[in-house]
Design a protein around this motif. Sequence first.
Motif, PDB file in Angstrom:
ATOM      1  N   UNK A  76      29.540  53.961 -13.598  1.00 25.48           N
ATOM      2  CA  UNK A  76      29.176  52.634 -14.099  1.00 25.48           C
ATOM      3  C   UNK A  76      27.747  52.669 -14.642  1.00 25.48           C
ATOM      4  N   UNK A  77      26.856  53.366 -13.932  1.00 25.55           N
ATOM      5  CA  UNK A  77      25.513  53.548 -14.462  1.00 25.55           C
ATOM      6  C   UNK A  77      25.552  54.232 -15.818  1.00 25.55           C
ATOM      7  N   UNK A  78      26.456  55.192 -15.981  1.00 29.18           N
ATOM      8  CA  UNK A  78      26.588  55.894 -17.263  1.00 29.18           C
ATOM      9  C   UNK A  78      27.128  54.963 -18.354  1.00 29.18           C
ATOM     10  N   UNK A  79      28.008  54.047 -17.977  1.00 33.43           N
ATOM     11  CA  UNK A  79      28.484  53.057 -18.946  1.00 33.43           C
ATOM     12  C   UNK A  79      27.309  52.237 -19.467  1.00 33.43           C
ATOM     13  N   UNK A  80      26.425  51.817 -18.563  1.00 33.67           N
ATOM     14  CA  UNK A  80      25.258  51.028 -18.988  1.00 33.67           C
ATOM     15  C   UNK A  80      24.326  51.865 -19.875  1.00 33.67           C
ATOM     16  N   UNK A 112      17.171  46.616 -22.541  1.00 34.81           N
ATOM     17  CA  UNK A 112      16.245  46.713 -21.420  1.00 34.81           C
ATOM     18  C   UNK A 112      16.929  46.379 -20.105  1.00 34.81           C
ATOM     19  N   UNK A 113      17.731  45.345 -20.100  1.00 37.02           N
ATOM     20  CA  UNK A 113      18.440  44.960 -18.886  1.00 37.02           C
ATOM     21  C   UNK A 113      19.474  46.012 -18.484  1.00 37.02           C
ATOM     22  N   UNK A 114      20.145  46.605 -19.451  1.00 36.76           N
ATOM     23  CA  UNK A 114      21.116  47.657 -19.159  1.00 36.76           C
ATOM     24  C   UNK A 114      20.444  48.851 -18.496  1.00 36.76           C
ATOM     25  N   UNK A 115      19.226  49.162 -18.928  1.00 34.33           N
ATOM     26  CA  UNK A 115      18.473  50.254 -18.324  1.00 34.33           C
ATOM     27  C   UNK A 115      18.192  49.959 -16.852  1.00 34.33           C
ATOM     28  N   UNK A 116      17.803  48.723 -16.562  1.00 34.43           N
ATOM     29  CA  UNK A 116      17.541  48.321 -15.178  1.00 34.43           C
ATOM     30  C   UNK A 116      18.821  48.380 -14.353  1.00 34.43           C
ATOM     31  N   UNK A 117      19.920  47.916 -14.911  1.00 35.52           N
ATOM     32  CA  UNK A 117      21.190  47.904 -14.193  1.00 35.52           C
ATOM     33  C   UNK A 117      21.669  49.316 -13.881  1.00 35.52           C
ATOM     34  N   UNK A 120      19.636  50.697 -10.975  1.00 31.96           N
ATOM     35  CA  UNK A 120      20.036  50.097  -9.701  1.00 31.96           C
ATOM     36  C   UNK A 120      21.217  50.833  -9.086  1.00 31.96           C
ATOM     37  N   UNK A 121      22.094  51.344  -9.909  1.00 34.14           N
ATOM     38  CA  UNK A 121      23.227  52.127  -9.398  1.00 34.14           C
ATOM     39  C   UNK A 121      22.736  53.425  -8.762  1.00 34.14           C
ATOM     40  N   UNK A 122      21.781  54.077  -9.414  1.00 29.99           N
ATOM     41  CA  UNK A 122      21.245  55.331  -8.881  1.00 29.99           C
ATOM     42  C   UNK A 122      20.418  55.084  -7.625  1.00 29.99           C
ATOM     43  N   UNK A 123      19.780  53.921  -7.550  1.00 28.31           N
ATOM     44  CA  UNK A 123      18.925  53.603  -6.401  1.00 28.31           C
ATOM     45  C   UNK A 123      19.718  53.500  -5.104  1.00 28.31           C
ATOM     46  N   UNK A 124      21.029  53.356  -5.196  1.00 27.94           N
ATOM     47  CA  UNK A 124      21.856  53.314  -3.995  1.00 27.94           C
ATOM     48  C   UNK A 124      21.921  54.682  -3.309  1.00 27.94           C
TER      49      UNK A 124
END
Length: 317
Positions: A76-80, A112-117, A120-124
């Motif tokens: 999902x992070x890769x989709x963003x 910019x928001x997609x980068x943050x999103x 957030x996936x990786x931060x898990x």
Amino acid sequence: MKEVDDFKDEIELLFQEASQEMMGLPDELRETGQALLARCNPLHSGGKAKSISFLLPYWLQEETGAPIELCRDLSIGSVYVMLQYFILDDVMDGGDDRIQSSGIRKSLALAQLLSVMSRQRYARYFEQDSVIGSYERHFVGQWSSAVTREVLEAVNPLDVGQLAGKAAPIKLGAAGVLLWAGQTEQRIAEVEEAIDLALAVLQLSDDWADRIEDLHEANRNSFLTIVKDKLADVAADTLDEPGVKRAIYHRGAVSQLAEIAEQYRDRLQRIPKVPVRLQTYQDTIVQDLRQTADRIERSVNELAAHGGLSQLVLNMK
């Protein structure tokens, strides 16, 4: 491609979860984000996303033993990431006259928001000071170099880095899975090289498909580089469609494109323990290019034998 069919249920889950998360975007961006996501969904008719853009974590699951939750989150992070760089590429291709338009402003805000999103996936799974940040900088640096070179010089079909560079950020999903599994730096480098070789073949194929559009829009294109080289002895000031046709039917330009793709396949096969899905993905594209080249050669030979070659060249689209 087969990869989409094999992972149909997971792809549906990924894009559904991404769509739900995008419901939390600001009102001004929600519709734009949802529309872009839907346009890139490979399960929808005409979906423009390439499966390699977001399935790499799944393709590495067997090697690493990564849990499905990790693969889903990083995918999902890769989709963003994919959507973010679609936006940036569109802005770059649009020209300076569009940069100040409200549509471009909205798109850049969404990027910019997609980068943050994505982060957030990786931060898990990774701390803020994790080495994953170094890999992200490395891949973004490759992308930056590729898009800068693109406007300064012709695309060299023999330069893997140049061909694969514009898609470099998608490699972060693979690096994340390998880092989670405690793989060595050398192993991560081997997988990165394999992904680059697959991306290079994908770019060769895309450039063949986009040859006429790129010709008219004066975009850099690796196949058109081959065409210009084939026509060097009769080069005109400006390459045109008849010249492209001549290179295809009289100079073997597509056969050379297929040969280069086959060389990249041979290089990938020499890398230790290449993920099977990645190898199959690349091989499918290589086979398609070879079949196209052989089909053109057969047509040329058959029509030449019956005196119809000139009509073939004239009518080629």
